[in-house]
Every structure is written in C-alpha cells, then in structure tokens.
Design a protein around this motif. Structure first.
Motif, short mmCIF file in Angstrom:
data_model
loop_
_atom_site.label_atom_id
_atom_site.label_comp_id
_atom_site.label_asym_id
_atom_site.label_seq_id
_atom_site.Cartn_x
_atom_site.Cartn_y
_atom_site.Cartn_z
N VAL A 1 0.87 -1.24 0.08
CA VAL A 1 -0.02 0.09 -0.07
C VAL A 1 0.80 1.24 0.10
O VAL A 1 0.51 2.22 -0.80
N ASP A 2 1.86 1.30 0.99
CA ASP A 2 2.73 2.62 1.17
C ASP A 2 3.40 2.96 -0.08
O ASP A 2 4.02 2.21 -0.90
N ALA A 3 3.26 4.22 -0.71
CA ALA A 3 3.65 4.65 -1.82
C ALA A 3 3.29 4.11 -3.23
O ALA A 3 3.75 4.04 -4.33
N ARG A 4 2.12 3.39 -3.08
CA ARG A 4 1.59 2.64 -4.15
C ARG A 4 0.32 3.23 -4.52
O ARG A 4 -0.22 3.15 -5.81
N ILE A 5 -0.48 3.87 -3.84
CA ILE A 5 -1.90 4.53 -3.88
C ILE A 5 -1.90 5.77 -4.51
O ILE A 5 -2.78 6.13 -5.27
N TYR A 6 -1.17 6.56 -4.06
CA TYR A 6 -0.92 7.99 -4.47
C TYR A 6 -0.79 7.86 -5.98
O TYR A 6 -1.33 8.65 -6.68
#
Length: 405
Positions: free
Chosen positions: A72-77
């Motif tokens: 999730v981290d740095a994958r969603i924005y």
C-alpha cells in the motif's frame, strides 16, 4: 440547428456516460488511501526514522505493518494520480465534443485545478496535513500548461526521462549502501515529528502546524517526487486512447501491465517491509535507502493496480454482478471520490487526533486499520444511498459549480 457559441459549456458527465473501470478503481483506492494514512494517527509511538509505522506491537500489528508497507505505502497515491490525469482528458474531450472551444475547455480545467488547490488548503487547515487534493491541483495546472497539447511521443519520452531520473537516484543510493559510515545518524524524529501534528491538543495550534506542513507535501509529493508527474503524463496518453472506457480492446496491454506492475510493486516493497519488521538486519543509517526503492517501485505498483482494477471491471461490467449492492456501492464511492476522500478526514481526524477524542494515542496498527476499513464501509453506505437517489457527492457538486460557473 443552433450552433454552440465559443463560450458554451456542457455540464458535468451524467451517470449513463460513466465507465465502470475508473469509478471501481477510485472506490477501491479510497479504502487503500484510508489504510495508507493510518500510521500518521498513531502519534506518541516510536518509529525508526524512515517510516511512520510504529516499531513495536503485537504479531497482528507487525503483520498489518508488513502488508501496508509492501502493498500500500507509496503505491496508492500514484494510482490516484493516474486516475486524476485520466479524468482531465475525459473532461476536456467531453467539452470539445459538445462544441466548446479549446480555449473555453482549458479555462474550465484551470478553474478546476485552482479550486482544487483551495480545497486542499482548507482541508489541510481544518483536518488533515497530508492532503493530496491541493497537490494534484497544483501539478494539474503545471502539466496541462506544459504538456496537454503535446504529441503522444512527447508524453512517453518525458515520462521515461522522469522515470529514468528517479531510477538513477535510486541506483546511486543502493550503490552507496555498503559505504555508509555506521556512525551516520538519522533524525529519529523524522516521521514521528510529522505524526506529532496529530498529537497537538490545541486545535488552533494544530491548524497552524498543518498549514506549515501542507506546502511541503504539495510540492514534494505533487511535483518534486516525480512519481505524480510521470503517472499523469501516462494517464494523458492512456485517456487519449480511452483504454479504461474500452478495456476489451486493450486486454493484452492491461494484462501485461497488471502482472508486471503489481509484481514489481510487491517485490519492491519487500525490502522496506522486511527491514521494518526486523527480518533484514540493516542499520538505521542505511535503512532510509529503501524509501527510494519504495517510491520507484510504487510507480509500477500504481500502474499495475490501475490495470488490475480495469480488468476486474471488464469482467463484471456485462454480468449481473455489476448490479449487485457491493459493486454498485464501490462504484458509488468512486463517483464521489472527492467527497469520500474528504469524508475520511471528517470521520478520522476528530476521532483519532489529540484535539478531538484522541484515540490515536491508545490504538495500535491493527486497531487503527480496522477503524479505517469500518470508516470506508460507512462512506460506501452513504455513497450508495446517494447513488440510489441520483444525487452527486456534496464536494463534487461544489467543485463543479465553481469550475463550470
């Protein structure tokens, strides 16, 4: 026949004109954004200086931390950035097809992006320092001005150049890894100091702290981080081909992108995740390097998620599942993504921040992730009710009124 005047404007897109894939992706994305933001509300806990996630917790907490960092981290924005850029071209195309002049259509885009910046400032001041609405409004202004009329080749070349620059920085960081002196220290406050904004008990002081932080996030994440500009340039290219509207015509591209993108995203997040939970024994003076790999591979992960959600939408669009309550609710959230995004802050900030109820001081990673999921479900129910009534989201209604005048 009456011809449209140069200043004529068609209204916003109707429900019957919307493709399932972008809305379904936005709906899922809002859940992942809620999960990605959870660590920032766990104020007062120790971090390792290179992550907002706490460095301790139960086995369940560590599992949650591992999954969020890896997937999730740095994958969603980046996913959000792609869908935002895709929507820019959609909006412009609808105006042109309705007979609006290029100048008038671009004026709508400019007003929309300026008002997004205003929304972002207000959102940051009142509730959430990590606002991305204003950041994307800023990058939208810049990229539409520079690249919107450029040829497809220019979009691809510049996205490759920016990705190459980010790759170069990452490779140089990895090459330097063995040579970093062990006595080099990192500011242990780092992410903890940023999360401490939510530990401020005085609401007025918290407003000032959030306003001070927001410009750094808007510039850093919106432009200087390079990931968002790359995703928006690729979205311009993809939207010109209407890939999300017509996934059946691009199945080979979507499948390859999903497999490669999701795989690179997950594999690229593993070093950071394994380091955080202590499986990889690396010094804290070196661990920050993996934030670079996290960012670079997150670009691929975001693209992979876009393709994966599009393939899912293509599969269910012509089946009875598309009319099921869960799918309609997720799509309803996607149609009202701005309202749902702001709604998360309305739910979570007063509940978790010290100036509100202050639950963030007493929760762990698993607990706050559960609250994030529950909050998303609440917003999905509200979006479903609005969908059944044929009512737009309140934030979308205000933004469109301001943009379309």
């Amino acid at each position: 026949m009456t011809l449209p005047t140069p200043q004529a404007r068609r209204g916003p897109v109707s429900s019957s004109e919307r493709a399932l894939a972008p809305d379904l992706a936005r709906g899922f994305m809002l859940l992942l954004i809620a999960l990605a933001n959870t660590p920032w509300f766990l104020y007062g806990q120790d971090t390792n200086g290179v992550s907002a996630h706490p460095t301790d917790g139960s086995v369940l907490d560590r599992v949650v931390q591992f999954l969020l960092i890896a997937a999730v981290d740095a994958r969603i924005y980046p996913l959000f950035a792609f869908l935002f850029g895709y929507g820019i071209v959609q909006l412009y195309r609808r105006q042109i097809e309705a007979g609006v002049t290029d100048r008038a259509a671009r004026a709508i885009l400019r007003r929309r992006h300026w008002w997004m910046i205003v929304f972002g400032v207000v959102h940051a001041a009142l509730l959430w320092f990590g606002d991305i609405v204003g950041a994307y409004g800023l990058v939208g202004l810049v990229l539409v001005w520079i690249f919107f009329r450029r040829m497809d080749r220019t979009l691809i070349v510049w996205s490759a150049v920016l990705t190459g620059l980010l790759t170069l920085v990452t490779v140089l960081g990895l090459v330097s890894l063995p040579f970093m002196p062990a006595d080099m220290t990192i500011d242990q406050g780092g992410f903890g100091d940023t999360a401490a904004i939510n530990a401020e008990e005085n609401y007025g002081a918290s407003v000032l702290a959030r306003l001070a932080m927001w410009p750094l996030i808007a510039l850093g994440q919106g432009i200087l981080g390079l990931v968002v500009p790359v995703m928006i340039l690729l979205a311009f290219w993809a939207s010109r081909r209407q890939i999300l509207e017509n996934p059946g015509q691009h199945l080979r591209l979507l499948r390859r992108t999903a497999v490669i993108g999701v795989s690179v995203g997950l594999l690229g997040g593993l070093p950071n995740a394994l380091t955080h939970v202590g499986v990889i024994g690396i010094g804290e003076h070196q661990a920050w390097i993996f934030t670079l790999t996290q960012s670079l591979t997150g670009l691929f992960g975001g693209l992979g998620y876009v393709a994966l959600f599009t393939l899912i939408a293509a599969r269910v669009q012509s089946s009875p599942v598309a009319r099921s309550v869960p799918v309609v609710a997720i799509q309803a959230v996607g149609k009202r993504s701005l309202s749902s995004y702001l709604g998360q802050s309305v739910l979570f900030a007063p509940l978790l921040s010290a100036w509100g109820i202050g639950l963030g001081a007493n929760l762990n990673s698993a607990g706050v992730a559960a609250i994030a999921c529950l909050g998303w479900v609440v917003l999905a129910v509200l979006a479903y009710v609005l969908e059944r009534r044929g009512t737009r989201g309140p934030a979308e209604a205000v933004l469109r009124r301001l943009a379309y005048r």
